[in-house]
Scaffold this motif. Structure first.
Motif, PDB file in Angstrom:
ATOM      1  N   GLU A 235     -73.086 -19.121  28.717  1.00 28.36           N
ATOM      2  CA  GLU A 235     -71.514 -19.130  28.372  1.00 28.36           C
ATOM      3  C   GLU A 235     -71.157 -19.787  27.332  1.00 28.36           C
ATOM      4  OE1 GLU A 235     -67.453 -18.250  29.192  1.00 28.36           O
ATOM      5  OE2 GLU A 235     -69.281 -17.322  30.334  1.00 28.36           O
ATOM      6  N   ARG A 236     -71.652 -21.012  26.827  1.00 27.22           N
ATOM      7  CA  ARG A 236     -71.206 -21.640  25.882  1.00 27.22           C
ATOM      8  C   ARG A 236     -71.778 -20.751  24.361  1.00 27.22           C
ATOM      9  NH1 ARG A 236     -72.461 -26.355  28.353  1.00 27.22           N
ATOM     10  NH2 ARG A 236     -74.618 -26.410  27.771  1.00 27.22           N
ATOM     11  N   ARG A 237     -72.969 -20.062  24.528  1.00 31.03           N
ATOM     12  CA  ARG A 237     -73.258 -19.465  23.433  1.00 31.03           C
ATOM     13  C   ARG A 237     -72.816 -18.064  23.099  1.00 31.03           C
ATOM     14  NH1 ARG A 237     -78.187 -18.439  23.462  1.00 31.03           N
ATOM     15  NH2 ARG A 237     -78.702 -19.048  25.583  1.00 31.03           N
ATOM     16  N   GLY A 238     -72.146 -17.806  24.424  1.00 30.89           N
ATOM     17  CA  GLY A 238     -71.622 -16.301  24.264  1.00 30.89           C
ATOM     18  C   GLY A 238     -72.975 -15.234  24.361  1.00 30.89           C
ATOM     19  N   ALA A 239     -74.194 -15.674  25.249  1.00 29.61           N
ATOM     20  CA  ALA A 239     -75.426 -15.199  25.231  1.00 29.61           C
ATOM     21  C   ALA A 239     -75.374 -14.218  26.266  1.00 29.61           C
ATOM     22  CB  ALA A 239     -76.444 -16.074  25.198  1.00 29.61           C
ATOM     23  N   TRP A 240     -74.201 -13.599  26.921  1.00 30.62           N
ATOM     24  CA  TRP A 240     -74.599 -12.731  27.989  1.00 30.62           C
ATOM     25  C   TRP A 240     -75.222 -11.318  27.554  1.00 30.62           C
ATOM     26  CZ3 TRP A 240     -73.908 -14.998  32.279  1.00 30.62           C
ATOM     27  CH2 TRP A 240     -72.830 -16.146  32.484  1.00 30.62           C
ATOM     28  N   ASP A 241     -75.410 -10.787  26.426  1.00 36.08           N
ATOM     29  CA  ASP A 241     -76.075  -9.696  26.204  1.00 36.08           C
ATOM     30  C   ASP A 241     -77.667  -9.940  25.774  1.00 36.08           C
ATOM     31  OD1 ASP A 241     -73.813  -7.825  26.832  1.00 36.08           O
ATOM     32  OD2 ASP A 241     -73.350  -8.146  24.997  1.00 36.08           O
ATOM     33  N   ASP A 242     -77.948 -11.278  25.746  1.00 37.19           N
ATOM     34  CA  ASP A 242     -79.393 -11.655  25.231  1.00 37.19           C
ATOM     35  C   ASP A 242     -80.213 -10.901  26.124  1.00 37.19           C
ATOM     36  OD1 ASP A 242     -78.209 -13.063  23.181  1.00 37.19           O
ATOM     37  OD2 ASP A 242     -79.010 -15.053  23.780  1.00 37.19           O
ATOM     38  N   VAL A 243     -81.421 -10.592  25.895  1.00 36.46           N
ATOM     39  CA  VAL A 243     -82.325  -9.869  26.648  1.00 36.46           C
ATOM     40  C   VAL A 243     -83.635 -10.935  26.799  1.00 36.46           C
ATOM     41  CG1 VAL A 243     -84.102  -8.162  26.920  1.00 36.46           C
ATOM     42  CG2 VAL A 243     -82.021  -7.896  25.955  1.00 36.46           C
ATOM     43  N   LEU A 244     -83.782 -11.018  28.172  1.00 39.39           N
ATOM     44  CA  LEU A 244     -84.959 -11.955  28.714  1.00 39.39           C
ATOM     45  C   LEU A 244     -86.223 -11.108  29.118  1.00 39.39           C
ATOM     46  CD1 LEU A 244     -86.449 -14.300  30.099  1.00 39.39           C
ATOM     47  CD2 LEU A 244     -85.123 -13.674  32.330  1.00 39.39           C
ATOM     48  N   VAL A 245     -87.305 -11.272  28.441  1.00 37.94           N
ATOM     49  CA  VAL A 245     -88.408 -10.715  28.638  1.00 37.94           C
ATOM     50  C   VAL A 245     -89.207 -11.602  29.601  1.00 37.94           C
ATOM     51  CG1 VAL A 245     -90.541  -9.898  27.836  1.00 37.94           C
ATOM     52  CG2 VAL A 245     -88.626  -9.647  26.455  1.00 37.94           C
ATOM     53  N   ASP A 246     -89.207 -11.015  30.764  1.00 44.96           N
ATOM     54  CA  ASP A 246     -89.946 -11.728  32.048  1.00 44.96           C
ATOM     55  C   ASP A 246     -91.523 -11.371  32.038  1.00 44.96           C
ATOM     56  OD1 ASP A 246     -90.758 -13.152  34.309  1.00 44.96           O
ATOM     57  OD2 ASP A 246     -89.471 -12.116  35.478  1.00 44.96           O
ATOM     58  N   ALA A 247     -92.346 -12.225  31.574  1.00 45.51           N
ATOM     59  CA  ALA A 247     -94.086 -12.048  31.614  1.00 45.51           C
ATOM     60  C   ALA A 247     -94.394 -12.442  32.922  1.00 45.51           C
ATOM     61  CB  ALA A 247     -94.251 -13.301  30.534  1.00 45.51           C
ATOM     62  N   LEU A 248     -93.530 -12.967  33.951  1.00 49.70           N
ATOM     63  CA  LEU A 248     -94.018 -13.017  35.316  1.00 49.70           C
ATOM     64  C   LEU A 248     -94.203 -11.900  35.827  1.00 49.70           C
ATOM     65  CD1 LEU A 248     -92.102 -16.482  36.513  1.00 49.70           C
ATOM     66  CD2 LEU A 248     -94.342 -16.148  35.432  1.00 49.70           C
ATOM     67  N   CYS A 249     -93.300 -10.887  35.483  1.00 54.28           N
ATOM     68  CA  CYS A 249     -93.597  -9.544  35.913  1.00 54.28           C
ATOM     69  C   CYS A 249     -95.020  -8.878  35.550  1.00 54.28           C
ATOM     70  CB  CYS A 249     -92.536  -8.493  35.616  1.00 54.28           C
ATOM     71  SG  CYS A 249     -90.808  -9.325  36.225  1.00 54.28           S
ATOM     72  N   ASP A 250     -95.507  -8.077  36.428  1.00 57.63           N
ATOM     73  CA  ASP A 250     -96.698  -7.253  35.746  1.00 57.63           C
ATOM     74  C   ASP A 250     -96.354  -5.672  36.142  1.00 57.63           C
ATOM     75  OD1 ASP A 250     -99.288  -6.683  35.164  1.00 57.63           O
ATOM     76  OD2 ASP A 250    -100.243  -7.276  36.933  1.00 57.63           O
ATOM     77  N   PRO A 251     -96.076  -4.733  35.166  1.00 60.48           N
ATOM     78  CA  PRO A 251     -96.233  -5.578  33.634  1.00 60.48           C
ATOM     79  C   PRO A 251     -94.978  -6.140  33.429  1.00 60.48           C
ATOM     80  CG  PRO A 251     -95.754  -3.106  33.636  1.00 60.48           C
ATOM     81  CD  PRO A 251     -96.128  -3.633  35.133  1.00 60.48           C
ATOM     82  N   PRO A 252     -94.738  -6.863  32.316  1.00 58.06           N
ATOM     83  CA  PRO A 252     -93.621  -7.699  31.821  1.00 58.06           C
ATOM     84  C   PRO A 252     -92.270  -6.683  31.688  1.00 58.06           C
ATOM     85  CG  PRO A 252     -95.341  -8.420  30.531  1.00 58.06           C
ATOM     86  CD  PRO A 252     -95.937  -7.218  31.188  1.00 58.06           C
ATOM     87  N   GLU A 253     -91.287  -7.128  32.258  1.00 56.50           N
ATOM     88  CA  GLU A 253     -90.013  -6.324  32.196  1.00 56.50           C
ATOM     89  C   GLU A 253     -88.891  -7.082  31.266  1.00 56.50           C
ATOM     90  OE1 GLU A 253     -88.528  -4.702  35.940  1.00 56.50           O
ATOM     91  OE2 GLU A 253     -90.346  -5.340  36.900  1.00 56.50           O
ATOM     92  N   SER A 254     -88.086  -6.533  30.931  1.00 55.49           N
ATOM     93  CA  SER A 254     -86.927  -7.129  30.414  1.00 55.49           C
ATOM     94  C   SER A 254     -85.548  -7.096  30.855  1.00 55.49           C
ATOM     95  CB  SER A 254     -86.704  -6.591  28.860  1.00 55.49           C
ATOM     96  OG  SER A 254     -86.346  -5.090  28.857  1.00 55.49           O
ATOM     97  N   PHE A 255     -84.729  -7.956  31.050  1.00 55.66           N
ATOM     98  CA  PHE A 255     -83.579  -7.999  31.649  1.00 55.66           C
ATOM     99  C   PHE A 255     -82.386  -8.515  30.845  1.00 55.66           C
ATOM    100  CE2 PHE A 255     -87.013  -8.705  34.547  1.00 55.66           C
ATOM    101  CZ  PHE A 255     -86.713  -7.927  35.620  1.00 55.66           C
ATOM    102  N   VAL A 256     -80.943  -7.888  30.834  1.00 57.55           N
ATOM    103  CA  VAL A 256     -80.035  -8.760  30.249  1.00 57.55           C
ATOM    104  C   VAL A 256     -79.727  -9.644  30.875  1.00 57.55           C
ATOM    105  CG1 VAL A 256     -77.688  -8.076  29.563  1.00 57.55           C
ATOM    106  CG2 VAL A 256     -79.389  -6.289  29.317  1.00 57.55           C
ATOM    107  N   MET A 257     -79.342 -10.905  30.265  1.00 56.76           N
ATOM    108  CA  MET A 257     -78.859 -12.197  30.875  1.00 56.76           C
ATOM    109  C   MET A 257     -77.856 -11.911  31.989  1.00 56.76           C
ATOM    110  SD  MET A 257     -81.227 -14.571  30.260  1.00 56.76           S
ATOM    111  CE  MET A 257     -80.176 -15.980  30.793  1.00 56.76           C
TER     112      MET A 257
END
Length: 305
Positions: A235-257
């Motif tokens: 919230e402080r950084r206004g980073a709601w549209d940042d993308v998380l690349v989740d390497a715990l998924c197989d294969p890795p997936e990306s998610f918007v925060m």
């Protein structure tokens, strides 16, 4: 002649070391508690007791960085025990007081008004600070507190009731499998935050802990302040549209925060209501889990202190 700054006078009353409750603050400002609270909340968007508690924690963080012991910082902040201080500190900063901030300004907590502790004994008004979105704060706070409430409700259950399949075939998400018992649903509530935090931190898949109530309480208490801190930081950084690349998924997936938080709040709300259904089936009387009542209770508690 300069006119009186009434708001500044009220802020001085909030932060006076001798004023540790609402009555003392109001007396220092020659005001009734009701009028004092109303005027300060209108001027700052924050209740007096909540503001004092936040600023005292900020001062404690600054003191800790300068070498003050946790015990001394706790009592200087007005806490009756080190344990109570440590819980409040972890809830606010997302880490225990032993993990002190390393950079100037890191001792600030989210504020709706930009008012913060400024060393050595004054306030700083940060006019460009992005205020915390009250919807985000309310939804995350309610989710965490309601989970803890349900864990407390489960403490007195016999183990066979706790693990009984009250709702055979109940399914929240296909990948998690059946969630027909209180034990399984509560464990999934806690586990989901542990896994997502690992993904956000880029850490390994977390080892699964115990699922008895005592173990789940300990796991929840460890993960809750970190979970709250992540979303406050976004919230402080206004980073709601940042993308998380989740390497715990197989294969890795990306998610918007923003979708990560929405995902967790959606399924957590469903799980909390499932637990309530099963608690009632086992003879327990539980509330509705209404965030309106939760927030009203928190506000009344702050104003009564």
């Amino acid at each position: 002649m300069t006119g009186r700054d009434r708001l500044r006078e009220l802020l001085d009353a909030v932060l006076d070391d001798d004023n540790d409750d609402l009555g003392a603050m109001a007396g220092r400002a020659y005001s009734s508690p009701f009028h004092f609270s109303r005027v300060l909340r209108r001027g700052t968007g924050e209740a007096p007791v909540a503001m004092r508690r936040r600023v005292m924690l900020e001062r404690a963080a600054w003191q800790l960085r300068r070498g003050t012991s946790v015990t001394d910082a706790a009592f200087a902040a007005g806490y009756g025990s080190v344990e109570g201080f440590a819980r409040a500190y972890a809830r606010g900063f997302g880490h225990p007081p032993s993990a002190t901030p390393s950079r100037p300004g890191d001792h600030w907590l989210p504020a709706p008004n930009g008012i913060h502790f400024h060393p050595p004994t004054s306030l700083w008004v940060h006019t460009t600070e992005r205020p915390m979105n009250p919807v985000t704060e309310t939804m995350v706070g309610h989710d965490l507190d309601d989970t803890r409430l349900l864990l407390d409700e489960a403490k007195g259950l016999d183990d066979d009731v706790y693990r009984h399949e009250h709702l055979p075939g109940a399914l929240v998400t296909a990948w998690d499998g059946g969630e027909g018992s209180i034990a399984v649903v509560l464990e999934h509530l806690v586990r989901s935050r542990e896994v997502w935090l690992a993904a956000i931190d880029g850490a390994d898949h977390p080892v699964r802990g115990g699922d008895d109530v005592a173990a789940l309480v300990a796991r929840h208490e460890a993960v809750a302040p970190r979970w709250r801190a992540v979303w406050r930081d976004v919230e402080r950084r206004g980073a709601w549209d940042d993308v998380l690349v989740d390497a715990l998924c197989d294969p890795p997936e990306s998610f918007v925060m923003s979708s990560v938080l929405a995902h967790n709040l959606t399924y957590a709300a469903y799980r909390r209501q499932l637990v309530r259904l099963m608690l009632r089936a086992s003879g327990r009387t539980v509330d509705e889990g209404d965030p309106i009542m939760w927030l009203r209770g928190r506000t009344e508690h702050e104003e009564d202190r």
